[in-house]
Design an enzyme around this catalytic site. Structure first.
Site, PDB file in Angstrom:
ATOM      1  N   GLY A 188      75.636  57.531  -7.865  1.00 50.79           N
ATOM      2  CA  GLY A 188      74.255  58.097  -8.444  1.00 50.79           C
ATOM      3  C   GLY A 188      73.348  57.250  -7.163  1.00 50.79           C
ATOM      4  N   ALA A 189      72.758  58.357  -6.228  1.00 47.80           N
ATOM      5  CA  ALA A 189      71.653  57.764  -5.394  1.00 47.80           C
ATOM      6  C   ALA A 189      70.285  57.913  -5.900  1.00 47.80           C
ATOM      7  N   GLY A 190      69.855  57.609  -7.131  1.00 46.87           N
ATOM      8  CA  GLY A 190      68.755  57.729  -7.626  1.00 46.87           C
ATOM      9  C   GLY A 190      67.839  56.435  -7.585  1.00 46.87           C
ATOM     10  N   ILE A 192      67.919  53.463  -9.277  1.00 44.23           N
ATOM     11  CA  ILE A 192      68.364  52.165  -9.436  1.00 44.23           C
ATOM     12  C   ILE A 192      69.524  52.089  -8.384  1.00 44.23           C
ATOM     13  N   VAL A 245      81.919  62.415  -8.445  1.00 45.80           N
ATOM     14  CA  VAL A 245      83.128  61.473  -8.608  1.00 45.80           C
ATOM     15  C   VAL A 245      84.022  62.039  -9.791  1.00 45.80           C
ATOM     16  N   GLY A 279      71.630  57.555 -14.509  1.00 46.60           N
ATOM     17  CA  GLY A 279      70.610  57.959 -15.482  1.00 46.60           C
ATOM     18  C   GLY A 279      70.822  57.236 -16.742  1.00 46.60           C
ATOM     19  N   ARG A 280      69.810  57.392 -17.750  1.00 42.62           N
ATOM     20  CA  ARG A 280      69.672  56.719 -18.855  1.00 42.62           C
ATOM     21  C   ARG A 280      69.187  57.777 -19.692  1.00 42.62           C
ATOM     22  N   ASP A 320      60.653  55.296 -23.414  1.00 42.60           N
ATOM     23  CA  ASP A 320      61.971  56.051 -22.940  1.00 42.60           C
ATOM     24  C   ASP A 320      62.396  56.891 -24.115  1.00 42.60           C
ATOM     25  N   HIS A 452      38.919  47.755   7.525  1.00 44.30           N
ATOM     26  CA  HIS A 452      39.805  47.750   8.460  1.00 44.30           C
ATOM     27  C   HIS A 452      40.148  46.324   8.897  1.00 44.30           C
TER      28      HIS A 452
HETATM   29  P1  FAD Z   1      62.936  49.350 -23.677  1.00 44.95           P
HETATM   30  O1  FAD Z   1      62.469  48.561 -22.598  1.00 44.95           O
HETATM   31  O2  FAD Z   1      64.531  49.774 -23.521  1.00 44.95           O
HETATM   32  O3  FAD Z   1      62.759  48.440 -24.959  1.00 44.95           O
HETATM   33  C1  FAD Z   1      63.314  48.997 -26.234  1.00 44.95           C
HETATM   34  C2  FAD Z   1      63.538  47.927 -27.113  1.00 44.95           C
HETATM   35  O4  FAD Z   1      63.753  48.152 -28.296  1.00 44.95           O
HETATM   36  C3  FAD Z   1      64.816  47.034 -26.903  1.00 44.95           C
HETATM   37  O5  FAD Z   1      64.350  45.588 -26.666  1.00 44.95           O
HETATM   38  C4  FAD Z   1      65.867  47.110 -27.833  1.00 44.95           C
HETATM   39  O6  FAD Z   1      66.421  46.033 -28.015  1.00 44.95           O
HETATM   40  C5  FAD Z   1      64.918  47.274 -29.010  1.00 44.95           C
HETATM   41  N1  FAD Z   1      65.525  48.295 -30.140  1.00 44.95           N
HETATM   42  C6  FAD Z   1      66.405  49.075 -29.979  1.00 44.95           C
HETATM   43  N2  FAD Z   1      66.661  49.888 -31.278  1.00 44.95           N
HETATM   44  C7  FAD Z   1      66.418  48.832 -32.106  1.00 44.95           C
HETATM   45  C8  FAD Z   1      66.305  48.615 -33.420  1.00 44.95           C
HETATM   46  N3  FAD Z   1      66.805  49.565 -34.626  1.00 44.95           N
HETATM   47  N4  FAD Z   1      65.925  47.509 -34.136  1.00 44.95           N
HETATM   48  C9  FAD Z   1      64.943  46.494 -33.059  1.00 44.95           C
HETATM   49  N5  FAD Z   1      64.895  46.797 -31.938  1.00 44.95           N
HETATM   50  C10 FAD Z   1      65.575  47.822 -31.481  1.00 44.95           C
HETATM   51  N6  FAD Z   1      60.224  51.221 -15.015  1.00 44.95           N
HETATM   52  C11 FAD Z   1      59.252  50.911 -14.116  1.00 44.95           C
HETATM   53  O7  FAD Z   1      58.035  51.597 -14.634  1.00 44.95           O
HETATM   54  N7  FAD Z   1      59.201  50.276 -13.040  1.00 44.95           N
HETATM   55  C12 FAD Z   1      60.485  49.544 -12.406  1.00 44.95           C
HETATM   56  O8  FAD Z   1      60.345  49.083 -11.648  1.00 44.95           O
HETATM   57  C13 FAD Z   1      61.658  49.832 -13.385  1.00 44.95           C
HETATM   58  N8  FAD Z   1      62.932  49.143 -12.839  1.00 44.95           N
HETATM   59  C14 FAD Z   1      63.849  49.428 -13.631  1.00 44.95           C
HETATM   60  C15 FAD Z   1      65.005  48.589 -13.206  1.00 44.95           C
HETATM   61  C16 FAD Z   1      66.144  48.645 -13.984  1.00 44.95           C
HETATM   62  C17 FAD Z   1      67.356  48.220 -13.429  1.00 44.95           C
HETATM   63  C18 FAD Z   1      66.090  49.524 -15.160  1.00 44.95           C
HETATM   64  C19 FAD Z   1      67.357  49.619 -15.905  1.00 44.95           C
HETATM   65  C20 FAD Z   1      64.933  50.306 -15.692  1.00 44.95           C
HETATM   66  C21 FAD Z   1      63.757  50.143 -14.939  1.00 44.95           C
HETATM   67  N9  FAD Z   1      62.570  50.758 -15.426  1.00 44.95           N
HETATM   68  C22 FAD Z   1      61.385  50.568 -14.428  1.00 44.95           C
HETATM   69  C23 FAD Z   1      62.648  51.406 -16.390  1.00 44.95           C
HETATM   70  C24 FAD Z   1      61.985  50.620 -17.704  1.00 44.95           C
HETATM   71  O9  FAD Z   1      62.608  49.391 -17.834  1.00 44.95           O
HETATM   72  C25 FAD Z   1      61.894  51.615 -18.882  1.00 44.95           C
HETATM   73  O10 FAD Z   1      61.340  52.681 -18.708  1.00 44.95           O
HETATM   74  C26 FAD Z   1      60.875  50.662 -20.299  1.00 44.95           C
HETATM   75  O11 FAD Z   1      61.918  49.391 -20.273  1.00 44.95           O
HETATM   76  C27 FAD Z   1      61.052  51.526 -21.439  1.00 44.95           C
HETATM   77  O12 FAD Z   1      60.363  50.744 -22.174  1.00 44.95           O
HETATM   78  P2  FAD Z   1      60.636  51.142 -23.835  1.00 44.95           P
HETATM   79  O13 FAD Z   1      59.815  50.085 -24.504  1.00 44.95           O
HETATM   80  O14 FAD Z   1      60.709  52.492 -24.023  1.00 44.95           O
HETATM   81  O15 FAD Z   1      62.135  50.723 -24.195  1.00 44.95           O
HETATM   82  P1  NAD Z   2      68.138  58.476 -11.877  1.00 46.72           P
HETATM   83  O1  NAD Z   2      67.895  59.872 -12.713  1.00 46.72           O
HETATM   84  O2  NAD Z   2      67.106  58.032 -11.051  1.00 46.72           O
HETATM   85  O3  NAD Z   2      69.228  58.844 -10.814  1.00 46.72           O
HETATM   86  C1  NAD Z   2      70.491  59.073 -11.026  1.00 46.72           C
HETATM   87  C2  NAD Z   2      71.424  60.127 -10.052  1.00 46.72           C
HETATM   88  O4  NAD Z   2      72.627  60.063 -10.223  1.00 46.72           O
HETATM   89  C3  NAD Z   2      70.786  61.374  -9.941  1.00 46.72           C
HETATM   90  O5  NAD Z   2      70.313  61.441  -8.741  1.00 46.72           O
HETATM   91  C4  NAD Z   2      72.042  62.289 -10.664  1.00 46.72           C
HETATM   92  O6  NAD Z   2      72.106  63.289  -9.561  1.00 46.72           O
HETATM   93  C5  NAD Z   2      73.112  61.273 -10.061  1.00 46.72           C
HETATM   94  N1  NAD Z   2      74.318  61.473 -10.844  1.00 46.72           N
HETATM   95  C6  NAD Z   2      74.479  61.802 -11.999  1.00 46.72           C
HETATM   96  N2  NAD Z   2      75.822  62.000 -12.598  1.00 46.72           N
HETATM   97  C7  NAD Z   2      76.598  61.844 -11.256  1.00 46.72           C
HETATM   98  C8  NAD Z   2      77.629  61.731 -10.991  1.00 46.72           C
HETATM   99  N3  NAD Z   2      78.851  61.935 -12.153  1.00 46.72           N
HETATM  100  N4  NAD Z   2      78.448  61.498  -9.777  1.00 46.72           N
HETATM  101  C9  NAD Z   2      77.357  61.348  -8.814  1.00 46.72           C
HETATM  102  N5  NAD Z   2      76.098  61.176  -8.923  1.00 46.72           N
HETATM  103  C10 NAD Z   2      75.595  61.504 -10.289  1.00 46.72           C
HETATM  104  O7  NAD Z   2      68.760  57.536 -12.700  1.00 46.72           O
HETATM  105  P2  NAD Z   2      69.068  55.692 -12.785  1.00 46.72           P
HETATM  106  O8  NAD Z   2      68.727  55.847 -11.007  1.00 46.72           O
HETATM  107  O9  NAD Z   2      70.416  55.589 -13.472  1.00 46.72           O
HETATM  108  O10 NAD Z   2      67.700  55.078 -13.153  1.00 46.72           O
HETATM  109  C11 NAD Z   2      67.497  55.581 -14.803  1.00 46.72           C
HETATM  110  C12 NAD Z   2      66.061  55.682 -14.801  1.00 46.72           C
HETATM  111  O11 NAD Z   2      65.524  54.420 -15.055  1.00 46.72           O
HETATM  112  C13 NAD Z   2      65.207  56.203 -13.785  1.00 46.72           C
HETATM  113  O12 NAD Z   2      65.156  57.741 -13.908  1.00 46.72           O
HETATM  114  C14 NAD Z   2      64.004  55.768 -14.025  1.00 46.72           C
HETATM  115  O13 NAD Z   2      63.152  56.644 -15.233  1.00 46.72           O
HETATM  116  C15 NAD Z   2      64.235  54.422 -14.498  1.00 46.72           C
HETATM  117  N6  NAD Z   2      63.988  53.492 -13.457  1.00 46.72           N
HETATM  118  C16 NAD Z   2      62.752  53.307 -13.067  1.00 46.72           C
HETATM  119  C17 NAD Z   2      62.779  52.524 -11.696  1.00 46.72           C
HETATM  120  C18 NAD Z   2      61.179  52.395 -11.074  1.00 46.72           C
HETATM  121  O14 NAD Z   2      60.303  52.869 -11.482  1.00 46.72           O
HETATM  122  N7  NAD Z   2      61.291  51.712 -10.002  1.00 46.72           N
HETATM  123  C19 NAD Z   2      63.659  51.419 -11.322  1.00 46.72           C
HETATM  124  C20 NAD Z   2      64.881  51.844 -11.939  1.00 46.72           C
HETATM  125  C21 NAD Z   2      65.008  52.716 -13.092  1.00 46.72           C
END
Ligand code: FAD
Ligand code: NAD
Length: 479
Positions: A188-190, A192, A245, A279-280, A320, A452
Site C-alpha cells: 500500500g503506497a498510501g 501510511i 500482492v 487502509g482502515r 473515523d 519576504h
Molecule cells: P480513534 O483515534 O481511533 O479513537 C477511538 C477510541 O475509541 C480508541 O481509543 C478506542 O480504544 C476507543 N473505543 C473503541 N470502541 C470502544 C468502546 N466500545 N468503548 C470504549 N472505548 C472504545 N490523522 C491526521 O489527521 N493526521 C495524521 O498525521 C495522522 N497520522 C496517522 C498515522 C497513523 C500511523 C495512523 C494509523 C493514523 C493517522 N491518522 C492521522 C489518522 C487519525 O489517527 C485518525 O483519523 C483519528 O485518530 C480518528 O479519531 P477518532 O477519535 O475517530 O478515533
Molecule cells: P490509504 O487509503 O491512504 O492507502 C492504502 C493504499 O493501499 C491505497 O493506495 C490502496 O490502493 C492500497 N491497497 C489496498 N489494498 C491493496 C493490496 N491488496 N495490495 C496493494 N495495495 C493495496 O490507507 P493507509 O495508508 O493504510 O492509511 C489509512 C488512513 O489513515 C488514511 O486513509 C488516512 O485517513 C489515515 N492517515 C492519515 C495520515 C495523515 O493525515 N498524515 C497519516 C496516516 C494515516
C-alpha cells in the site's frame, strides 16, 4: 439508580475527547468512556491519534529526518559531520515519552473542564443507555440524554498477508520496529506507506512499496501526485504501481512476497520486514447492542446526516466511525459541532474545506477540489502554479523540491482548491484553507502582503499566477 449524564461519549480519540471537552465547556454534564490500555494495563485516553497514529508517526518522521539531514544534507551548508549514528532504542523511547505526555494531558484537560473520564468498554443499549464494563470486569448501566459514538477505526487486514506482529506488521507494529531492516516491503503506497516507508528509508532500509492501483495517490490532484512520485523516487523509495500482492510466506527470518502486475505477470520479492497498510475500517465491534437500532451504511460506517446525527434521536457518531476522510482534525471538528448542537447552538462544519497532509519530506498537502474534480464538474477554472526552486528562502534552506498549485473559478475567481508538494506544505496549505473559509478570490490572496523571504511567497505567487500576474516567473497564457 445510576447517575444520569447530559452526554456520554464512547471513545476518547481526537473526535471523542475534543467533543467531551467542548460539551463540558457548554455546561453539559459529560462522561467519556475509553477502553484503550497502555503497556502496563492502565486505561489511557487519546485513541489511535495519540497512541499509535499521528503523534508517534510524526515523532519518528522528525527523528529520522534529523538523522538523514545530519548525515546527508548538511555538507552543502559547509557543515561537516562524521560518525553520525542513530540509536533506534533511544528514538523509540523518546516517542513513547511523547505519547505518555500527550495521553496524560487529556486526563488533565478532562479534570480542568469537569469531564468524567471512565475507563472500560462502552456499549450502546436500547434508548440512550450505555453499558460500561470497567477494566476489572464490573458492569454498570449509565443513562444519558445524548450519546456520541466515537470508537474510531482499525487497520484493514488482508488474508494474503496475515500480520504476525514480528516479520509482518501493521501500522502499529511499524512504530515499534527495533532495528533497521535491510529490505523493507510495504503493501500500500498510501499515506501510511509513504510516511512510515520514509522513516525507514531515511534510517537506511531499502524500501519497496507495492501498490495495487495504477495511479499514485489517486485521491490527490494528479499534477501534484506526479511531482510527488518523482521526488519520492529520487529519495530512494521504490514505488511499484499496479502490483497486487497475492501471497506471503515466512521462511526463516525472511518474508517472501508474491504479487501480480496489471499486465498479468507474476513477480516476487524477499524482505526482512513487511508493513501492511492498505487502509482502515470503522471500529464497531462490541459497540452496539442488537436492540440499539443504530443503522450502518454499506461500508460498515455508522450512518449519519450532515450534523452527525444517527437514525436514533439523541445518538450521534463522529470521527473515523463515519463517512468522510479518516483524519484527526475532521473528527475533532465533528465533535465540536455535535457538542454545540446538543447544547442548542446552531452549528455546522464545512466539509468542503478539510485539509489533508502527508508528512513526508517534502510534505504533500491539499485542500478543496482537485483540478480533476473541477474539470469533471464542468466548471470553468484557472490554475496558477509556482515552483519552490524560484523561492529565495527555499534556495537558502536547500529545500527546493515541489510547487504550489491554486485552482480558482474562471468567472468568480473564487479559490476552489490548493495543492502543494514542498517544504512546510502542511502549514502553507492552511493559509489557503483560511482564505477559502472567508470566500477569498485568487486576487484577494494575491493582494495580501506576504513577508519576504518566506516559503509562503510560493502561495502568493501561485495566487498571482492564477490571473497571469506572477512576478518571479513568466506567466502562462490564461485559458
Ligand atoms: P480513534 O483515534 O481511533 O479513537 C477511538 C477510541 O475509541 C480508541 O481509543 C478506542 O480504544 C476507543 N473505543 C473503541 N470502541 C470502544 C468502546 N466500545 N468503548 C470504549 N472505548 C472504545 N490523522 C491526521 O489527521 N493526521 C495524521 O498525521 C495522522 N497520522 C496517522 C498515522 C497513523 C500511523 C495512523 C494509523 C493514523 C493517522 N491518522 C492521522 C489518522 C487519525 O489517527 C485518525 O483519523 C483519528 O485518530 C480518528 O479519531 P477518532 O477519535 O475517530 O478515533
Ligand atoms: P490509504 O487509503 O491512504 O492507502 C492504502 C493504499 O493501499 C491505497 O493506495 C490502496 O490502493 C492500497 N491497497 C489496498 N489494498 C491493496 C493490496 N491488496 N495490495 C496493494 N495495495 C493495496 O490507507 P493507509 O495508508 O493504510 O492509511 C489509512 C488512513 O489513515 C488514511 O486513509 C488516512 O485517513 C489515515 N492517515 C492519515 C495520515 C495523515 O493525515 N498524515 C497519516 C496516516 C494515516
Amino acid at each position: 439508580m445510576s447517575e444520569k449524564y447530559d452526554v456520554i461519549i464512547i471513545g476518547s480519540g481526537p473526535a471523542g475527547y475534543v467533543s467531551a471537552i467542548r460539551a463540558a465547556q457548554l455546561g453539559l454534564k459529560t462522561a467519556c468512556i475509553e477502553k484503550w490500555k497502555d503497556a502496563d494495563g492502565k486505561g489511557v485516553n487519546g485513541g489511535t491519534c495519540l497512541n499509535v497514529g499521528c503523534i508517534p508517526s510524526k515523532t519518528l518522521l522528525d527523528s529520522s529526518f534529523k538523522y538523514h539531514e545530519a548525515k546527508e544534507e548538511l555538507g552543502i551548508h559547509g557543515i561537516s559531520t562524521s560518525g553520525v549514528k542513530i540509536d533506534i532504542a533511544a528514538m523509540l523511547e523518546r516517542k513513547n515519552k511523547i505519547i505518555k505526555q500527550f495521553t496524560g494531558g487529556i486526563a488533565g484537560l478532562f479534570k480542568a473542564n469537569g469531564v468524567t473520564g471512565l475507563y472500560g468498554t462502552g456499549k450502546l443499549l436500547n434508548g440512550k443507555q450505555v453499558e460500561l464494563t470497567d477494566n476489572d470486569g464490573n458492569v454498570t448501566v449509565l443513562d444519558a440524554d445524548n450519546v456520541i459514538l466515537a470508537s474510531g477505526s482499525l487497520p484493514i487486514a488482508i488474508p494474503v498477508a496475515p500480520v504476525d506482529g514480528d516479520l509482518i506488521v501493521d501500522s502499529t507494529g511499524a512504530l515499534e520496529i527495533g532495528e533497521v531492516p535491510k529490505r523493507l516491503g510495504v503493501i500500500g503506497a498510501g499515506v501510511i506507506g509513504l510516511e512510515l516507508g520514509s522513516v525507514w528509508n531515511r534510517l537506511g532500509s531499502e524500501v519497496v512499496l507495492l501498490e495495487a492501483m495504477e495511479d499514485f495517490l489517486a485521491i490527490m490532484d494528479k499534477g501534484i501526485a506526479k511531482e510527488s512520485k518523482k521526488i519520492f523516487t529520487k529519495q530512494g523509495l521504490d514505488i511499484r504501481l499496479g502490483a497486487r500482492v497475492t501471497g506471503t510466506e515466512i521462511k526463516g527470518r525472511e518474508v517472501h512476497v508474491t504479487y501480480v502486475m496489471t499486465d498479468g505477470s507474476e513477480k516476487s520479492e524477499i524482505f526482512d520486514k513487511l508493513i501492511v497498510c492498505v487502509g482502515r475500517r470503522p471500529f464497531t465491534e462490541g459497540l452496539l447492542a442488537a436492540e440499539s437500532g443504530v443503522q450502518l451504511d454499506e461500508r460498515g460506517s455508522i450512518f449519519v446526516n450532515e450534523q452527525c446525527a444517527t437514525n436514533v434521536p439523541g445518538v450521534y457518531a463522529i470521527g473515523d466511525l463515519v463517512r468522510g476522510p479518516m483524519l484527526a482534525h475532521k473528527g475533532s471538528e465533528e465533535g465540536v459541532m455535535v457538542a454545540e448542537v446538543i447544547a442548542g447552538h446552531k452549528a455546522q462544519m464545512n466539509y468542503d474545506i478539510v485539509p489533508n497532509v502527508i508528512y513526508t519530506h517534502p510534505e504533500v498537502a491539499s485542500v478543496g477540489q482537485t483540478e480533476e474534480q473541477v474539470k469533471a464538474a464542468g466548471e470553468p477554472y484557472n490554475v496558477g502554479s509556482f515552483p519552490f526552486a524560484a523561492i529565495g528562502r527555499a534556495v537558502a534552506a536547500n529545500d527546493t523540491d515541489g510547487m504550489v498549485k491554486i485552482i480558482a473559478h474562471a468567472d468568480t475567481d473564487r479559490i476552489l482548491g490548493c495543492h502543494i508538494v514542498g517544504p512546510s506544505a502542511a502549514d502553507l496549505v492552511q493559509q489557503v484553507a483560511i482564505a477559502m473559509e472567508f470566500g477569498s478570490s485568487a486576487e484577494d490572496l494575491g493582494m495580501t502582503v506576504f513577508s519576504h523571504p518566506t516559503l509562503s511567497e510560493a502561495v502568493h505567487e501561485a495566487a498571482l499566477a492564477v490571473n497571469g500576474a506572477a512576478i518571479h516567473m513568466p506567466n502562462r497564457k490564461r485559458r
